[in-house]
Motif scaffolding. Structure first.
Motif, PDB file in Angstrom:
ATOM      1  N   ARG A  55       0.834  -1.209   0.000  1.00  0.00           N
ATOM      2  CA  ARG A  55       0.000   0.000   0.000  1.00  0.00           C
ATOM      3  C   ARG A  55       0.867   1.257   0.000  1.00  0.00           C
ATOM      4  O   ARG A  55       0.574   2.232  -0.712  1.00  0.00           O
ATOM      5  CB  ARG A  55      -0.949  -0.001   1.196  1.00  0.00           C
ATOM      6  CG  ARG A  55      -2.077  -1.010   1.107  1.00  0.00           C
ATOM      7  CD  ARG A  55      -3.152  -0.718   2.128  1.00  0.00           C
ATOM      8  NE  ARG A  55      -2.661  -0.886   3.482  1.00  0.00           N
ATOM      9  CZ  ARG A  55      -2.711  -2.030   4.166  1.00  0.00           C
ATOM     10  NH1 ARG A  55      -3.230  -3.112   3.594  1.00  0.00           N
ATOM     11  NH2 ARG A  55      -2.275  -2.106   5.403  1.00  0.00           N
ATOM     12  N   GLU A  71       2.393   1.684  -3.440  1.00  0.00           N
ATOM     13  CA  GLU A  71       1.392   2.127  -4.411  1.00  0.00           C
ATOM     14  C   GLU A  71       1.085   3.606  -4.257  1.00  0.00           C
ATOM     15  O   GLU A  71       0.961   4.343  -5.247  1.00  0.00           O
ATOM     16  CB  GLU A  71       0.123   1.294  -4.252  1.00  0.00           C
ATOM     17  CG  GLU A  71       0.275  -0.152  -4.726  1.00  0.00           C
ATOM     18  CD  GLU A  71      -0.948  -0.986  -4.413  1.00  0.00           C
ATOM     19  OE1 GLU A  71      -1.793  -0.524  -3.598  1.00  0.00           O
ATOM     20  OE2 GLU A  71      -1.049  -2.106  -4.954  1.00  0.00           O
ATOM     21  N   ARG A  72       0.983   4.074  -3.006  1.00  0.00           N
ATOM     22  CA  ARG A  72       0.722   5.492  -2.762  1.00  0.00           C
ATOM     23  C   ARG A  72       1.852   6.352  -3.312  1.00  0.00           C
ATOM     24  O   ARG A  72       1.615   7.387  -3.939  1.00  0.00           O
ATOM     25  CB  ARG A  72       0.556   5.754  -1.258  1.00  0.00           C
ATOM     26  CG  ARG A  72      -0.833   5.488  -0.718  1.00  0.00           C
ATOM     27  CD  ARG A  72      -0.889   5.645   0.786  1.00  0.00           C
ATOM     28  NE  ARG A  72      -0.274   6.871   1.250  1.00  0.00           N
ATOM     29  CZ  ARG A  72      -0.845   8.084   1.200  1.00  0.00           C
ATOM     30  NH1 ARG A  72      -2.055   8.209   0.667  1.00  0.00           N
ATOM     31  NH2 ARG A  72      -0.226   9.139   1.678  1.00  0.00           N
ATOM     32  N   ILE A 121       3.862   5.761  -5.700  1.00  0.00           N
ATOM     33  CA  ILE A 121       3.893   5.743  -7.166  1.00  0.00           C
ATOM     34  C   ILE A 121       2.711   6.491  -7.772  1.00  0.00           C
ATOM     35  O   ILE A 121       2.848   7.188  -8.784  1.00  0.00           O
ATOM     36  CB  ILE A 121       3.917   4.284  -7.669  1.00  0.00           C
ATOM     37  CG1 ILE A 121       5.234   3.613  -7.271  1.00  0.00           C
ATOM     38  CG2 ILE A 121       3.725   4.220  -9.188  1.00  0.00           C
ATOM     39  CD1 ILE A 121       5.260   2.125  -7.508  1.00  0.00           C
ATOM     40  N   GLU A 122       1.548   6.391  -7.140  1.00  0.00           N
ATOM     41  CA  GLU A 122       0.313   6.903  -7.747  1.00  0.00           C
ATOM     42  C   GLU A 122       0.052   8.382  -7.489  1.00  0.00           C
ATOM     43  O   GLU A 122      -0.589   9.054  -8.299  1.00  0.00           O
ATOM     44  CB  GLU A 122      -0.877   6.087  -7.239  1.00  0.00           C
ATOM     45  CG  GLU A 122      -0.847   4.638  -7.703  1.00  0.00           C
ATOM     46  CD  GLU A 122      -1.920   3.800  -7.020  1.00  0.00           C
ATOM     47  OE1 GLU A 122      -2.639   4.354  -6.146  1.00  0.00           O
ATOM     48  OE2 GLU A 122      -2.029   2.606  -7.353  1.00  0.00           O
ATOM     49  N   LEU A 123       0.533   8.917  -6.384  1.00  0.00           N
ATOM     50  CA  LEU A 123       0.222  10.304  -6.044  1.00  0.00           C
ATOM     51  C   LEU A 123       0.892  11.272  -7.018  1.00  0.00           C
ATOM     52  O   LEU A 123       1.948  10.977  -7.586  1.00  0.00           O
ATOM     53  CB  LEU A 123       0.651  10.608  -4.613  1.00  0.00           C
ATOM     54  CG  LEU A 123      -0.179   9.903  -3.535  1.00  0.00           C
ATOM     55  CD1 LEU A 123       0.452  10.068  -2.161  1.00  0.00           C
ATOM     56  CD2 LEU A 123      -1.611  10.440  -3.527  1.00  0.00           C
ATOM     57  N   GLU A 124       0.293  12.459  -7.158  1.00  0.00           N
ATOM     58  CA  GLU A 124       0.781  13.429  -8.153  1.00  0.00           C
ATOM     59  C   GLU A 124       1.210  14.763  -7.559  1.00  0.00           C
ATOM     60  O   GLU A 124       2.100  15.424  -8.087  1.00  0.00           O
ATOM     61  CB  GLU A 124      -0.303  13.664  -9.209  1.00  0.00           C
ATOM     62  CG  GLU A 124      -0.684  12.412  -9.995  1.00  0.00           C
ATOM     63  CD  GLU A 124      -1.768  12.686 -11.019  1.00  0.00           C
ATOM     64  OE1 GLU A 124      -2.270  13.835 -11.070  1.00  0.00           O
ATOM     65  OE2 GLU A 124      -2.125  11.754 -11.766  1.00  0.00           O
ATOM     66  N   PRO A 174       6.990   8.946 -11.483  1.00  0.00           N
ATOM     67  CA  PRO A 174       6.497   7.889 -10.595  1.00  0.00           C
ATOM     68  C   PRO A 174       7.286   6.589 -10.702  1.00  0.00           C
ATOM     69  O   PRO A 174       7.526   5.921  -9.687  1.00  0.00           O
ATOM     70  CB  PRO A 174       5.051   7.698 -11.065  1.00  0.00           C
ATOM     71  CG  PRO A 174       4.662   9.023 -11.646  1.00  0.00           C
ATOM     72  CD  PRO A 174       5.906   9.538 -12.304  1.00  0.00           C
ATOM     73  N   SER A 175       7.719   6.256 -11.903  1.00  0.00           N
ATOM     74  CA  SER A 175       8.428   4.985 -12.097  1.00  0.00           C
ATOM     75  C   SER A 175       9.789   4.959 -11.397  1.00  0.00           C
ATOM     76  O   SER A 175      10.340   3.888 -11.159  1.00  0.00           O
ATOM     77  CB  SER A 175       8.621   4.718 -13.590  1.00  0.00           C
ATOM     78  OG  SER A 175       9.363   5.764 -14.198  1.00  0.00           O
TER      79      SER A 175
END
Length: 243
Positions: free
Chosen positions: A12, A15-16, A18-21, A132-133
């Motif tokens: 989790r 994922e956070r 990587i996904e946050l902007e 993000p990557s």
């Protein structure tokens, strides 16, 4: 079961990250991920202070993170470890019990042992996590750098028996944390090591030895220096009977 739960929690957090902007959100997620990676070293993430913190036996260590002023969603997300700080509850109590043997400090730093700008002791204090990557690898690399640079810096002031030999020269120079380190040693009963600390500071050059002499003269004349003034270490050496 615990291992599975830890694995899900790590997933989790990853994922956070990587996904946050948004820059602020990514900074917070980076701090949470760093706390996960540095958990075995005892650190936790305090998002209200943007800091990684460790508490052991009355000792409190803090690394503070800060985002770049130029951060912009989709353009740049950069943050740095900006400072390292060490506090000690026993030292705070000693200062409160011996006001005539110390100087006035802001209440927030009554227990300060030492501090440093991480930007001055590290060439890798800043990281860019725009893509993000790249984020997991970049933040993991910063965690390894923390183990290589920040953790030894913290350890240098941890053991009173060795402190006088291993703390950095920068902490002992005029306007540094020599007085605070000296008081920490005295508060623990390490008077011989406190004298060694003063001798080491004197050996750093004329500016240090002159400042110590001026501080001693100030104490003899009944004066009192400001915290972090060049005369502070010599003043403390005199009033504590170490010179």
């Amino acid at each position: 079961m615990a291992t599975n739960e830890q694995g899900r929690s790590a997933t989790r957090l990853a994922e956070r990250l990587i996904e946050l902007e948004g820059p602020k959100e990514v900074l917070l997620a980076s701090g949470e991920w760093m706390a996960y990676r540095l958990e075995r070293d005892g650190f936790q993430w305090l998002k209200g202070r943007n800091s990684l913190e460790r508490r052991v036996d009355g000792r409190f260590e803090r690394m503070r993170l800060e985002g770049s002023r130029w951060n912009k969603r989709g353009k740049l997300i950069e943050f740095s470890i900006v400072s390292l700080e060490v506090f000690d509850e026993g030292l705070k109590a000693w200062r409160q019990s011996n006001p005539g043997l110390t100087v006035e400090r802001p209440e927030s730093v009554e227990g300060i042992v030492c501090a440093a700008s991480f930007l001055e002791i590290s060439r890798e204090a800043k990281v860019i996590v725009t893509l993000p990557s790249d984020r997991l690898a970049v933040v993991d690399g910063l965690c390894e750098h923390v183990r290589e640079v920040a953790l030894p810096w913290f350890s240098s002031s941890e053991d009173p028996e060795n402190l006088a030999e291993v703390v950095s020269d920068a902490l002992l120079r005029p306007t540094g944390f020599g007085q605070d380190l000296l008081e920490f040693l005295v508060s623990r009963g390490f008077h011989g090591e406190a004298r060694s600390l003063i001798r080491r500071a004197i050996s750093l050059g004329d500016s240090c030895s002159d400042a110590i002499r001026e501080g001693r003269d100030l104490a003899i004349s009944g004066g009192r220096p400001n915290w972090h003034s060049p005369q502070a270490l010599g003043w403390s050496g005199e009033v504590l009977g170490l010179l």
